[in-house]
Design an enzyme around this catalytic site. Structure first.
Site, PDB file in Angstrom:
ATOM      1  N   CYS A 122       0.805  -1.234   0.000  1.00 56.80           N
ATOM      2  CA  CYS A 122       0.000   0.000   0.000  1.00 56.80           C
ATOM      3  C   CYS A 122       0.832   1.275   0.000  1.00 56.80           C
ATOM      4  CB  CYS A 122      -0.917   0.007   1.218  1.00 56.80           C
ATOM      5  SG  CYS A 122      -2.133  -1.295   1.161  1.00 56.80           S
TER       6      CYS A 122
HETATM    7  N1  LIG Z   1      -2.480  -6.031   2.293  1.00 55.31           N
HETATM    8  C1  LIG Z   1      -2.811  -4.898   2.887  1.00 55.31           C
HETATM    9  O1  LIG Z   1      -2.333  -4.580   3.970  1.00 55.31           O
HETATM   10  C2  LIG Z   1      -3.841  -3.963   2.279  1.00 55.31           C
HETATM   11  C3  LIG Z   1      -4.431  -2.990   3.084  1.00 55.31           C
HETATM   12  C4  LIG Z   1      -5.388  -2.131   2.550  1.00 55.31           C
HETATM   13  C5  LIG Z   1      -5.693  -2.244   1.197  1.00 55.31           C
HETATM   14  N2  LIG Z   1      -5.081  -3.180   0.416  1.00 55.31           N
HETATM   15  C6  LIG Z   1      -5.465  -3.239  -0.994  1.00 55.31           C
HETATM   16  O2  LIG Z   1      -6.302  -4.368  -1.189  1.00 55.31           O
HETATM   17  C7  LIG Z   1      -6.079  -4.944  -2.484  1.00 55.31           C
HETATM   18  C8  LIG Z   1      -5.724  -6.414  -2.336  1.00 55.31           C
HETATM   19  O3  LIG Z   1      -4.509  -6.525  -1.620  1.00 55.31           O
HETATM   20  P1  LIG Z   1      -4.066  -7.872  -0.923  1.00 55.31           P
HETATM   21  O4  LIG Z   1      -2.935  -7.499  -0.033  1.00 55.31           O
HETATM   22  O5  LIG Z   1      -5.215  -8.601  -0.349  1.00 55.31           O
HETATM   23  O6  LIG Z   1      -3.518  -8.684  -2.194  1.00 55.31           O
HETATM   24  P2  LIG Z   1      -3.171 -10.244  -2.260  1.00 55.31           P
HETATM   25  O7  LIG Z   1      -2.181 -10.394  -3.352  1.00 55.31           O
HETATM   26  O8  LIG Z   1      -2.849 -10.763  -0.902  1.00 55.31           O
HETATM   27  O9  LIG Z   1      -4.563 -10.912  -2.691  1.00 55.31           O
HETATM   28  C9  LIG Z   1      -5.160 -10.687  -3.900  1.00 55.31           C
HETATM   29  C10 LIG Z   1      -5.812 -11.966  -4.390  1.00 55.31           C
HETATM   30  O10 LIG Z   1      -6.493 -11.689  -5.605  1.00 55.31           O
HETATM   31  C11 LIG Z   1      -6.357 -12.807  -6.450  1.00 55.31           C
HETATM   32  N3  LIG Z   1      -6.639 -12.429  -7.824  1.00 55.31           N
HETATM   33  C12 LIG Z   1      -5.821 -11.834  -8.729  1.00 55.31           C
HETATM   34  N4  LIG Z   1      -6.474 -11.639  -9.882  1.00 55.31           N
HETATM   35  C13 LIG Z   1      -7.720 -12.113  -9.711  1.00 55.31           C
HETATM   36  C14 LIG Z   1      -8.867 -12.194 -10.557  1.00 55.31           C
HETATM   37  N5  LIG Z   1      -8.838 -11.733 -11.802  1.00 55.31           N
HETATM   38  N6  LIG Z   1      -9.975 -12.760 -10.060  1.00 55.31           N
HETATM   39  C15 LIG Z   1     -10.006 -13.241  -8.787  1.00 55.31           C
HETATM   40  N7  LIG Z   1      -8.962 -13.184  -7.947  1.00 55.31           N
HETATM   41  C16 LIG Z   1      -7.833 -12.626  -8.404  1.00 55.31           C
HETATM   42  C17 LIG Z   1      -4.944 -13.265  -6.203  1.00 55.31           C
HETATM   43  O11 LIG Z   1      -4.758 -14.603  -6.629  1.00 55.31           O
HETATM   44  C18 LIG Z   1      -4.806 -13.079  -4.700  1.00 55.31           C
HETATM   45  O12 LIG Z   1      -5.190 -14.235  -3.989  1.00 55.31           O
HETATM   46  C19 LIG Z   1      -4.974  -4.097  -3.114  1.00 55.31           C
HETATM   47  O13 LIG Z   1      -5.549  -3.101  -3.904  1.00 55.31           O
HETATM   48  C20 LIG Z   1      -4.293  -3.455  -1.927  1.00 55.31           C
HETATM   49  O14 LIG Z   1      -3.690  -2.222  -2.272  1.00 55.31           O
HETATM   50  C21 LIG Z   1      -4.189  -4.056   0.938  1.00 55.31           C
END
Ligand SMILES: NC(=O)c1ccc[n+]([C@@H]2O[C@H](COP(=O)([O-])OP(=O)(O)OC[C@H]3O[C@@H](n4cnc5c(N)ncnc54)[C@H](O)[C@@H]3O)[C@@H](O)[C@H]2O)c1
Length: 436
Positions: free
Chosen positions: A273
């Site tokens: 992030c």
């Molecule tokens: N990790 C954090 O601390 C955090 C905090 C706030 C916001 N975010 C935001 O949340 C979002 C997700 O982050 P995350 O950390 O959970 O990512 P992550 O990589 O842990 O998880 C994302 C998941 O989405 C799946 N994916 C990818 N393409 C896909 C598709 N076309 N259809 C279905 N699934 C699909 C991936 O396989 C993965 O399991 C990002 O935009 C991030 O910026 C993350």
């Protein structure tokens, strides 16, 4: 009252979560724990199989919670988007990384929306939770969903943006008790999405007038952190030149009960992030002929922090009459923050890369990360932090403030230590410790 609102209030709605990662899996678990039937979607079969077997892979999810809700039939996962047809709502939590030119890679959001669109049906709610530039929901998602389904947003289906605020490893604020912001494409979209979160979470839901407001406020939150960390990193560099402890300066500033929030310097920014999100904004701003100069300057400072740390390490070794080329360096901690196993965008890994570039002989120990693979670099860490290991290196660099590391042991056996996190502040004998 709309059909969907009624189904949400009496918990007969089926809720989908697309993307079962750090954000999506805890969200799916909370929805199931609140009494909803939940379907999780992911493109990674391995994750889907683990969820369906009740096996947890995310630190913020309680193993027993996941096992229990899967066993009860309230949560299942699939790679088959046809199951969207059985959902009344789908939240999208897929990655929003940067491409090799540091520009937004919105392809995951686009692909997941395109997978959902053919199964979109009347009275359904779609919420984007991925962090992204202001405008994504209305400019990217809405046309895809409308074109592929023939349905009209605000009339036939509901669309909103609600940023995820999860802070991995935070023991107080979890998905369930962190306030949520919701902005829909129409007042009805906002209302339905807010109703859904209110039915799931034990935290207030703050309604805003559009998805763009909600998208922008999330970037503001993260940019605020980015800039304040950039500020203390710059002050830290100046303090070092002036022979002043930046840590003592921050502790003193913190004594002011208002108007100051403490941020701390370190080897740089990490995670999915804070280091990435401001780039989404600077990219979008250019569309308006606008340069986000303050934000970009902060990113220049933060992005160069690993180089600065390697430079400081070189000077420490120099004082020991040792060249960095060929020096044995133990890096303590490669996770991007303390007490978690996530090493995405970790500045410690940037430090490792830069140390290798200048010829250092690098090993690492991290009780949370047994091995890692980032770009071209993959490494397996030391299995244990022993006196022999510590004594065998020329320098120990502390790059993550994990609480389950024996720092007294490190101090006792190290020739030299560069503590970039001030994690050894309570150790009295400081002869071999230099702090950022
Ligand atoms: N990790 C954090 O601390 C955090 C905090 C706030 C916001 N975010 C935001 O949340 C979002 C997700 O982050 P995350 O950390 O959970 O990512 P992550 O990589 O842990 O998880 C994302 C998941 O989405 C799946 N994916 C990818 N393409 C896909 C598709 N076309 N259809 C279905 N699934 C699909 C991936 O396989 C993965 O399991 C990002 O935009 C991030 O910026 C993350």
């Amino acid at each position: 009252m709309s059909n969907l609102k009624e189904k949400i209030l009496n918990k007969t709605a089926t809720l989908g979560v697309c993307g079962l990662g750090y954000v999506g899996l805890p969200l799916a678990v909370e929805k199931a724990k609140a009494g909803f039937k939940v379907v999780g979607f992911d493109v990674q079969e391995a994750k889907v199989n683990m969820v369906n077997a009740g096996h947890n892979y995310i630190g913020d999810v309680v193993n027993e919670d996941l096992a229990a809700i899967v066993a009860s039939g309230n949560l299942c996962a699939t790679t088959d988007f046809a199951s969207v047809a059985s959902c009344d709502c789908v939240c999208i939590a897929v990655p929003t990384p940067l491409d090799k030119h540091q520009e937004p890679d919105i392809s995951y959001v686009k692909a997941s929306t395109e997978s959902i669109a053919p199964y979109l049906h009347k009275d359904m709610l779609v919420v984007l939770e991925s962090t992204t530039y202001p405008g994504t929901t209305e400019e990217l998602l809405k046309p895809i969903l409308e074109e592929k389904s023939g349905l009209k947003c605000g009339e036939d289906f509901y669309l909103a943006f609600s940023p995820e605020r999860v802070d991995p490893g935070n023991l107080i604020y979890k998905t369930k008790n962190t306030p949520k912001v919701v902005g829909g494409c129409t007042p009805a979209c906002t209302d339905i999405a807010a109703t859904m979160y209110e039915a799931v979470l034990e935290a207030p839901v703050h309604r805003v007038s559009s998805p763009a407001i909600a998208e922008m406020e999330k970037i503001l939150e993260n940019t605020y952190r980015n800039i304040n960390i950039g500020l203390v990193n710059e002050i830290a560099r100046l303090c070092n030149k002036m022979g002043i402890s930046v840590w003592e300066v921050i502790d003193a500033a913190k004594s002011k009960p208002y108007g100051f929030q403490a941020f701390y310097p370190g080897p740089g920014l990490g995670g999915h992030c804070i280091p990435l999100d401001p780039y989404y904004l600077t990219w979008k701003a250019r569309e308006y002929g606008f340069h986000t100069t303050l934000i970009e300057n902060s990113m220049i400072i933060n992005d160069s922090q690993p180089d600065y740390c390697v430079d400081r390490a070189m000077h420490i070794l120099n004082r020991h009459k040792k060249a960095i080329n060929g020096a044995k360096i133990l890096v303590l901690g490669v996770a991007y923050k303390n007490d978690i196993d996530d090493y995405r965008e970790s500045p410690a890994i940037r430090v490792v890369e830069k140390l290798l570039e200048v010829g250092a002989d690098v090993t690492y120990y991290d009780p949370w990360v047994a091995s890692f693979m980032e770009g071209e670099l993959s490494m397996t860490g030391e299995k244990a932090l022993t006196p022999e290991l510590i004594e065998s290196v020329d320098l120990v660099m502390v790059t993550a403030a994990h609480s389950n590391v024996d720092y007294a042991l490190v101090q006792k056996h190290a020739k030299a230590i560069f503590d970039t996190k001030n994690v050894m502040k309570r150790i009295d004998n400081r002869d071999n410790i230099e702090v950022l």
